[in-house]
Design a protein around this motif. Structure first.
Motif, PDB file in Angstrom:
ATOM      1  N   LYS A  50      52.906  76.697 -23.348  1.00  0.00           N
ATOM      2  CA  LYS A  50      52.179  77.665 -23.878  1.00  0.00           C
ATOM      3  C   LYS A  50      50.706  77.142 -23.919  1.00  0.00           C
ATOM      4  O   LYS A  50      50.247  76.185 -24.391  1.00  0.00           O
ATOM      5  CB  LYS A  50      52.385  78.142 -25.473  1.00  0.00           C
ATOM      6  N   ILE A  51      49.745  77.983 -23.220  1.00  0.00           N
ATOM      7  CA  ILE A  51      48.441  77.491 -22.813  1.00  0.00           C
ATOM      8  C   ILE A  51      47.380  78.538 -23.573  1.00  0.00           C
ATOM      9  O   ILE A  51      47.596  79.873 -23.246  1.00  0.00           O
ATOM     10  CB  ILE A  51      48.097  77.555 -21.371  1.00  0.00           C
ATOM     11  N   GLU A  52      46.433  78.166 -24.344  1.00  0.00           N
ATOM     12  CA  GLU A  52      45.656  78.924 -24.926  1.00  0.00           C
ATOM     13  C   GLU A  52      43.991  78.237 -24.643  1.00  0.00           C
ATOM     14  O   GLU A  52      43.683  77.144 -24.925  1.00  0.00           O
ATOM     15  CB  GLU A  52      45.401  79.168 -26.446  1.00  0.00           C
ATOM     16  N   ASN A  53      43.043  79.071 -23.959  1.00  0.00           N
ATOM     17  CA  ASN A  53      41.801  78.605 -23.840  1.00  0.00           C
ATOM     18  C   ASN A  53      41.815  77.248 -22.972  1.00  0.00           C
ATOM     19  O   ASN A  53      40.974  76.455 -23.349  1.00  0.00           O
ATOM     20  CB  ASN A  53      40.848  78.513 -24.956  1.00  0.00           C
ATOM     21  N   GLY A  54      42.909  77.287 -21.943  1.00  0.00           N
ATOM     22  CA  GLY A  54      42.956  75.833 -20.958  1.00  0.00           C
ATOM     23  C   GLY A  54      43.350  74.584 -22.079  1.00  0.00           C
ATOM     24  O   GLY A  54      43.229  73.656 -21.433  1.00  0.00           O
ATOM     25  N   ILE A  55      44.032  75.100 -22.883  1.00  0.00           N
ATOM     26  CA  ILE A  55      44.633  73.725 -23.817  1.00  0.00           C
ATOM     27  C   ILE A  55      45.987  74.120 -23.906  1.00  0.00           C
ATOM     28  O   ILE A  55      46.571  75.187 -24.160  1.00  0.00           O
ATOM     29  CB  ILE A  55      43.920  73.585 -25.236  1.00  0.00           C
ATOM     30  N   VAL A  56      47.007  73.139 -23.761  1.00  0.00           N
ATOM     31  CA  VAL A  56      48.377  73.268 -23.945  1.00  0.00           C
ATOM     32  C   VAL A  56      48.632  73.205 -25.513  1.00  0.00           C
ATOM     33  O   VAL A  56      48.257  72.273 -26.093  1.00  0.00           O
ATOM     34  CB  VAL A  56      49.093  72.123 -23.369  1.00  0.00           C
ATOM     35  N   LYS A  57      48.893  74.380 -25.903  1.00  0.00           N
ATOM     36  CA  LYS A  57      49.302  74.496 -27.366  1.00  0.00           C
ATOM     37  C   LYS A  57      50.568  74.269 -27.823  1.00  0.00           C
ATOM     38  O   LYS A  57      50.781  73.766 -28.729  1.00  0.00           O
ATOM     39  CB  LYS A  57      49.003  76.036 -27.764  1.00  0.00           C
ATOM     40  N   ASP A  58      51.588  74.359 -26.904  1.00  0.00           N
ATOM     41  CA  ASP A  58      53.031  73.971 -26.984  1.00  0.00           C
ATOM     42  C   ASP A  58      53.629  73.708 -25.926  1.00  0.00           C
ATOM     43  O   ASP A  58      53.298  74.377 -24.951  1.00  0.00           O
ATOM     44  CB  ASP A  58      53.857  75.094 -27.893  1.00  0.00           C
ATOM     45  N   ALA A  59      54.897  73.000 -25.812  1.00  0.00           N
ATOM     46  CA  ALA A  59      55.548  72.871 -24.596  1.00  0.00           C
ATOM     47  C   ALA A  59      57.051  72.333 -25.161  1.00  0.00           C
ATOM     48  O   ALA A  59      57.230  72.036 -26.307  1.00  0.00           O
ATOM     49  CB  ALA A  59      54.977  71.469 -24.030  1.00  0.00           C
ATOM     50  N   ARG A  60      58.009  72.994 -24.512  1.00  0.00           N
ATOM     51  CA  ARG A  60      59.432  72.789 -24.571  1.00  0.00           C
ATOM     52  C   ARG A  60      60.137  72.439 -23.072  1.00  0.00           C
ATOM     53  O   ARG A  60      59.601  72.775 -22.192  1.00  0.00           O
ATOM     54  CB  ARG A  60      59.940  74.046 -25.142  1.00  0.00           C
ATOM     55  N   PHE A  61      61.307  71.892 -23.487  1.00  0.00           N
ATOM     56  CA  PHE A  61      62.046  71.606 -22.087  1.00  0.00           C
ATOM     57  C   PHE A  61      63.547  72.050 -22.464  1.00  0.00           C
ATOM     58  O   PHE A  61      63.930  72.049 -23.619  1.00  0.00           O
ATOM     59  CB  PHE A  61      62.134  70.454 -21.643  1.00  0.00           C
ATOM     60  N   HIS A  62      64.393  72.338 -21.619  1.00  0.00           N
ATOM     61  CA  HIS A  62      65.810  72.571 -21.737  1.00  0.00           C
ATOM     62  C   HIS A  62      66.590  72.293 -20.425  1.00  0.00           C
ATOM     63  O   HIS A  62      65.947  72.275 -19.621  1.00  0.00           O
ATOM     64  CB  HIS A  62      66.065  74.004 -22.402  1.00  0.00           C
TER      65      HIS A  62
END
Length: 124
Positions: free
Chosen positions: A45-57
């Protein structure tokens, strides 16, 4: 490797906070390691060029799960430019694990997916 670090890694493996699906992900990339059968999908999840959240599965070995967790936890809050400079060598140094050559592919599986995800996102 000391016992405290081994216990921390086992806790990460058993309870990875970044494992699961990410609602509203801006980009999702799957990566496989044919040598061991690991298959991991990374969502950002990217907002304004910043990774706001990340997940893996996906299905992966302990090394892939632990390294995916450590990587994604590290990347949240980073700019895309900061993400792009995380090289395989830098990440392996950050992990600080004594890995055999065959396990390096497991440890860097999520990193490859993240690199592809950032490229995909920037193409949009």
């Amino acid at each position: 490797m000391d016992n405290i670090y081994q216990e921390e890694l086992m806790d990460i493996y058993k309870n990875p906070a970044k494992r699961g699906l990410l609602d509203g992900a801006d980009v999702s990339i799957s990566q496989s390691n044919p040598m061991c059968g690991d298959d991991v999908s990374v969502q950002l999840k990217i907002e304004n060029g910043i990774v706001k959240d990340a997940r893996f599965h996906g299905n992966a070995c302990m090394v892939s799960i632990v390294s995916s967790e450590i990587l994604l936890d590290y990347l949240v809050g980073k700019t895309l430019d900061e993400v792009k400079v995380v090289t395989k060598e830098k990440f392996l140094e950050m992990l600080n694990l004594n890995l055999s050559t065959s396990r390096i592919g497991c440890a860097t599986l999520a990193l490859g997916a993240v690199q592809k995800a950032v490229n995909e996102y920037e193409k949009k």
